[in-house]
Design an enzyme around this catalytic site. Structure first.
Site, mmCIF file in Angstrom:
data_model
loop_
_atom_site.group_PDB
_atom_site.id
_atom_site.type_symbol
_atom_site.label_atom_id
_atom_site.label_comp_id
_atom_site.label_asym_id
_atom_site.label_seq_id
_atom_site.Cartn_x
_atom_site.Cartn_y
_atom_site.Cartn_z
ATOM 1 N N ASP A 1 -8.217 3.748 1.110
ATOM 2 C CA ASP A 1 -7.308 4.098 2.203
ATOM 3 C C ASP A 1 -8.122 4.710 3.344
ATOM 4 O O ASP A 1 -8.705 5.784 3.175
ATOM 5 C CB ASP A 1 -6.255 5.083 1.712
ATOM 6 C CG ASP A 1 -5.132 5.285 2.706
ATOM 7 O OD1 ASP A 1 -5.294 4.920 3.889
ATOM 8 O OD2 ASP A 1 -4.085 5.815 2.301
ATOM 9 N N ARG B 1 -3.576 -0.505 5.237
ATOM 10 C CA ARG B 1 -4.168 -1.561 4.404
ATOM 11 C C ARG B 1 -3.294 -2.801 4.258
ATOM 12 O O ARG B 1 -3.752 -3.921 4.524
ATOM 13 C CB ARG B 1 -4.508 -1.006 3.019
ATOM 14 C CG ARG B 1 -5.547 0.093 3.078
ATOM 15 C CD ARG B 1 -5.731 0.784 1.755
ATOM 16 N NE ARG B 1 -4.531 1.569 1.432
ATOM 17 C CZ ARG B 1 -4.318 2.141 0.264
ATOM 18 N NH1 ARG B 1 -5.203 2.001 -0.720
ATOM 19 N NH2 ARG B 1 -3.223 2.853 0.041
ATOM 20 N N CYS C 1 0.858 -1.185 0.000
ATOM 21 C CA CYS C 1 0.000 0.000 0.000
ATOM 22 C C CYS C 1 0.895 1.236 0.000
ATOM 23 O O CYS C 1 2.060 1.152 -0.376
ATOM 24 C CB CYS C 1 -0.998 -0.013 1.161
ATOM 25 S SG CYS C 1 -0.292 0.163 2.818
#
Length: 163
Positions: A129, A23, A17
């Site tokens: 996100d 994440r 990420c």
């Protein structure tokens, strides 16, 4: 279908990420647990990283950790790392969380894909996100991660020499 392993009987998955604090570490923790539950943890390794190095060495975001902890996972071992080109050589599969991450790691390829390409609900979508939002964003990410990880583990069972 997943790409073949580079080493017989072993498989390495990288999750990527932006900062490696929300994440990809959530996916990392869930995937390691699901692999252990499936009896694949001795043959499949997992790593995660971010395309930016701002958080190098830091634990995951406290909200991500709290969401995992509340769901029965152990987030305590995570420390942020930064992606570099060697990850392509060292991993059989690189799964990224969004289109920006995909571009940052060099674009799609045989061994580089979107994490949610395996999502049975919304294949190919980005994992949003949650960093700038509230707790509900982390819970939404966990739901996406869990179902996509289940599909990934099922695919890993089909890789010759792993089951």
């Amino acid at each position: 279908m997943l790409p073949a392993p580079r080493t017989e009987g072993r498989y390495a998955v990288a999750l990527v990420c932006l900062g490696n604090i929300c994440r990809s570490p959530m996916a990392h923790v869930v995937l390691e647990q699901r692999l252990a539950d499936a009896g694949l943890d001795d043959r499949v390794t997992v790593a995660s990283s971010g395309t930016g190095g701002w958080h190098e060495g830091d634990p995951m975001d406290r909200r991500a950790a709290a969401t995992l902890d509340a769901a029965g996972y152990d987030p305590s071992r995570h420390r942020a790392r930064t992606f570099d080109s060697s990850w392509h050589r060292d991993h059989d599969l690189v799964l990224v969380m969004d289109e920006d991450n995909l571009r940052d790691v060099g674009g799609p390829g045989d061994r580089t894909r979107m994490f949610r390409d395996l999502d049975p609900v919304d294949p190919g979508a980005a994992v949003p996100d949650p960093y700038y939002g509230g707790d509900d964003g982390f819970e939404e990410v966990l739901r996406m991660v869990e179902r996509t990880t289940d599909a990934l583990v099922a695919e890993l069972h089909r890789v010759p020499g792993l089951s």
